[in-house]
Design an enzyme around this catalytic site. Structure first.
Site, PDB file in Angstrom:
ATOM      1  N   HIS A  37      39.716   0.643  42.068  1.00 53.66           N
ATOM      2  CA  HIS A  37      38.801   1.653  42.638  1.00 53.66           C
ATOM      3  C   HIS A  37      39.594   2.656  43.475  1.00 53.66           C
ATOM      4  O   HIS A  37      39.349   3.859  43.420  1.00 53.66           O
ATOM      5  CB  HIS A  37      37.740   0.989  43.529  1.00 53.66           C
ATOM      6  CG  HIS A  37      36.783   0.088  42.799  1.00 53.66           C
ATOM      7  ND1 HIS A  37      36.597  -1.243  43.136  1.00 53.66           N
ATOM      8  CD2 HIS A  37      35.951   0.327  41.747  1.00 53.66           C
ATOM      9  CE1 HIS A  37      35.685  -1.776  42.325  1.00 53.66           C
ATOM     10  NE2 HIS A  37      35.287  -0.845  41.471  1.00 53.66           N
ATOM     11  N   LYS A  56      23.117  -7.539  39.405  1.00 53.43           N
ATOM     12  CA  LYS A  56      23.737  -8.795  39.836  1.00 53.43           C
ATOM     13  C   LYS A  56      23.571  -8.989  41.342  1.00 53.43           C
ATOM     14  O   LYS A  56      23.455  -8.017  42.076  1.00 53.43           O
ATOM     15  CB  LYS A  56      25.209  -8.804  39.435  1.00 53.43           C
ATOM     16  CG  LYS A  56      25.824  -7.423  39.450  1.00 53.43           C
ATOM     17  CD  LYS A  56      27.036  -7.328  38.562  1.00 53.43           C
ATOM     18  CE  LYS A  56      27.369  -5.838  38.349  1.00 53.43           C
ATOM     19  NZ  LYS A  56      28.560  -5.569  37.658  1.00 53.43           N
ATOM     20  N   ARG A 100      38.242   0.593  31.917  1.00 54.77           N
ATOM     21  CA  ARG A 100      39.415  -0.262  31.782  1.00 54.77           C
ATOM     22  C   ARG A 100      39.701  -0.586  30.325  1.00 54.77           C
ATOM     23  O   ARG A 100      40.659  -0.141  29.751  1.00 54.77           O
ATOM     24  CB  ARG A 100      39.235  -1.556  32.583  1.00 54.77           C
ATOM     25  CG  ARG A 100      39.501  -1.382  34.066  1.00 54.77           C
ATOM     26  CD  ARG A 100      39.001  -2.549  34.814  1.00 54.77           C
ATOM     27  NE  ARG A 100      37.642  -2.821  34.365  1.00 54.77           N
ATOM     28  CZ  ARG A 100      36.702  -3.334  35.123  1.00 54.77           C
ATOM     29  NH1 ARG A 100      36.965  -3.703  36.340  1.00 54.77           N
ATOM     30  NH2 ARG A 100      35.495  -3.532  34.654  1.00 54.77           N
ATOM     31  N   SER A 160      36.269  -6.485  40.074  1.00 51.70           N
ATOM     32  CA  SER A 160      35.711  -7.243  41.203  1.00 51.70           C
ATOM     33  C   SER A 160      35.454  -8.689  40.783  1.00 51.70           C
ATOM     34  O   SER A 160      35.701  -9.615  41.565  1.00 51.70           O
ATOM     35  CB  SER A 160      34.408  -6.595  41.677  1.00 51.70           C
ATOM     36  OG  SER A 160      34.639  -5.262  42.075  1.00 51.70           O
TER      37      SER A 160
END
Ligand code: PNS
Length: 157
Positions: A17, A41, A90, A128
């Protein structure tokens, strides 16, 4: 002035990030990091913790501010008068989710563009979730997150 929104759960923020912020900070006049309050989530870190961590990170940039949002991202983006949403990509598995989200957002608000930055290869596997798994299993996460995340995690215990 082109204002960009960099939204996310940031649960917790990673060096991936931070790398995206480093790269978009010279491109846009103002960047608003928008911490999602109600992602699907259940977050490990409270919204206050996530905002605190992002604010500490934002201190390294002179054009990055931190805010939070709930509800539809595009409504938040319109409310603050921004035009662009930034997302990092990614690997291929990110693409399907990001593509769907960008198309949904575009259908809801065609005036807002989503722009993607390809990850720096050094962070291609850093997410994360991976960080949380490594930490839960006793691994060292200091290579993957900024110092403030280590500090907040230590206080959580
Ligand atoms: O860091 P994340 O978890 O990948 O961030 C995803 C986030 C919070 C940016 C995304 O889920 C989002 O924008 N949620 C708000 C609800 C919304 O607007 N959804 C888009 C329509 S599908």
């Amino acid at each position: 002035m082109i204002k960009a929104v960099y939204p996310g759960s940031f649960d917790p923020p990673t060096l991936g990030h931070v790398n995206i912020l480093q790269r978009i900070s010279p491109i846009f006049e103002k960047i608003i990091v928008a911490v999602a309050v109600n992602p699907a989530k259940t977050p490990l870190f409270s919204v206050e913790e996530r905002i605190y961590m992002m604010k500490e990170i934002a201190k390294n940039f002179n054009n990055v501010e931190v805010d939070h949002f709930s509800g539809l991202l595009v409504e938040y983006v319109k409310k603050i008068g921004a035009k662009v949403v930034i997302r990092g990509l990614r690997e291929l598995s990110d693409f399907e989710f990001e593509f769907r989200m960008a198309l949904a957002n575009r259908s809801l608000a065609p005036e807002i563009e989503t722009m993607f930055l390809m990850t720096d290869p050094a962070y291609s596997f850093v997410s994360s979730s991976v960080v949380k798994e490594i930490k839960a299993l006793g691994g060292d996460i200091s290579k993957y997150v900024p110092d403030v995340v280590l500090e907040v995690w230590k206080r959580k215990k």
